[in-house]
Enzyme design. Structure first.
Site, short mmCIF file in Angstrom:
data_model
loop_
_atom_site.label_atom_id
_atom_site.label_comp_id
_atom_site.label_asym_id
_atom_site.label_seq_id
_atom_site.Cartn_x
_atom_site.Cartn_y
_atom_site.Cartn_z
CG HIS A 1 45.81 36.39 129.41
ND1 HIS A 1 45.62 36.00 128.11
CD2 HIS A 1 44.61 36.18 130.03
CE1 HIS A 1 44.38 35.58 127.93
NE2 HIS A 1 43.74 35.67 129.09
CG LEU B 1 58.27 48.27 114.41
CD1 LEU B 1 58.26 47.45 113.11
CD2 LEU B 1 58.61 47.33 115.57
CG ASP C 1 43.82 31.72 119.93
OD1 ASP C 1 43.57 31.82 121.14
OD2 ASP C 1 43.08 31.16 119.12
C1 FPP Z 1 43.72 34.86 123.06
O1 FPP Z 1 44.14 33.61 123.57
C2 FPP Z 1 44.48 35.91 123.72
C3 FPP Z 1 43.95 37.02 124.30
C4 FPP Z 1 42.50 37.30 124.33
C5 FPP Z 1 44.79 37.99 125.01
C6 FPP Z 1 46.10 38.31 124.36
C7 FPP Z 1 46.93 39.06 125.31
C8 FPP Z 1 48.25 38.95 125.47
C9 FPP Z 1 49.11 38.12 124.62
C10 FPP Z 1 48.87 39.71 126.57
C11 FPP Z 1 49.75 40.79 126.08
C12 FPP Z 1 49.11 41.98 125.55
C13 FPP Z 1 48.77 43.10 126.21
C14 FPP Z 1 49.12 44.40 125.65
C15 FPP Z 1 48.04 43.12 127.48
P1 FPP Z 1 43.34 32.86 124.73
O2 FPP Z 1 43.84 33.27 126.03
O3 FPP Z 1 41.89 33.01 124.47
O4 FPP Z 1 43.81 31.38 124.51
P2 FPP Z 1 43.00 30.05 124.54
O5 FPP Z 1 42.30 29.98 123.21
O6 FPP Z 1 44.06 29.01 124.69
O7 FPP Z 1 42.05 30.07 125.70
#
Ligand code: FPP
Length: 216
Positions: free
Chosen positions: A19, A113, A2
């Site tokens: 992301h 792993l 997150d």
């Molecule tokens: C939540 O934080 C994160 C996500 C919904 C996406 C997580 C994705 C990645 C780390 C990219 C890598 C993974 C793959 C395989 C594509 P948020 O973006 O909602 O954060 P915020 O709470 O700060 O808005």
């Protein structure tokens, strides 16, 4: 994982930049995971509720997912990492489904792993789907029969659950499997998460006396 959105916002960048940075962090952290005696590593990349985000963000995340597989396919094979997709992939574009299936099949025999990527995953949905799949069964449902009906039957219980980004909730992630997990919450935003932060989480875990309901 997150905090990607906030990481981007802090830099006056669009969310997709967060992301992308999050993906870079993930590839670095997997390499660190090798330095420890960790056999199973799971990450939550896309929840079943994330479809409710703006279409452009969902589209971007799905494209990033395809890129992540393309860029890391060889790394996973060379390092004998067994890839598991945790979730319901039927809603994903066909091209992504194919890449997931190819990666799963080509890494099936490895066990250095086990890497579980939760995508279109929701724990309640997993539990309901297992219950529905088993409801015609005549015999008594035991824990092991129930677990066998999960998305991935051989995912062991979670020992340590790390959530970045400052929130202190589970958000529908591995609810059954985390029954006895040690929970570690950090304010560090996922793109900033590094080896030192991982060490801190592992030190926290190593200091725990895990009693599983017993006295010692
Ligand atoms: C939540 O934080 C994160 C996500 C919904 C996406 C997580 C994705 C990645 C780390 C990219 C890598 C993974 C793959 C395989 C594509 P948020 O973006 O909602 O954060 P915020 O709470 O700060 O808005």
């Amino acid at each position: 994982m997150d905090g990607n959105g906030r990481w981007a916002k802090n830099r006056d960048k669009p969310r997709h930049v967060g992301h992308e940075a999050g993906l870079k962090t993930l590839t670095k952290i997997i390499k660190h995971i090798f330095n420890y005696r960790i056999s199973h590593f799971s990450v939550y990349a896309f929840s079943s509720e994330n479809w409710l985000r703006p279409q452009s963000e969902v589209k971007n995340l799905l494209m990033l997912f395809e890129k992540a597989i393309d860029d890391n396919f060889t790394f996973l094979i060379e390092n004998k990492i067994c890839f598991h997709l945790l979730g319901n992939i039927s809603k994903f574009p066909k091209s992504l489904q194919k890449k997931i299936e190819d990666l799963t099949n080509q890494t099936r025999q490895y066990n250095k792993l086990h890497f579980y990527l939760a995508a279109n995953y929701g724990s309640r949905e997993e539990l309901l789907s297992a219950s529905n799949n088993l409801k015609m069964q005549q015999k008594k449902i035991t824990e092991s029969i129930f677990k066998n009906a999960f998305y991935v039957s051989n995912l062991p219980d979670v020992d340590l659950l790390i959530r970045t980004g400052g929130e202190t909730r589970l958000s529908n992630f591995l609810l059954w499997q985390s029954a006895y997990a040690e929970l570690y919450f950090t304010k560090v935003l996922w793109p900033d998460f590094n080896k030192k932060n991982l060490d801190n989480a592992l030190n926290f875990f190593n200091k725990k006396v895990r009693k599983f309901g017993k006295i010692t």
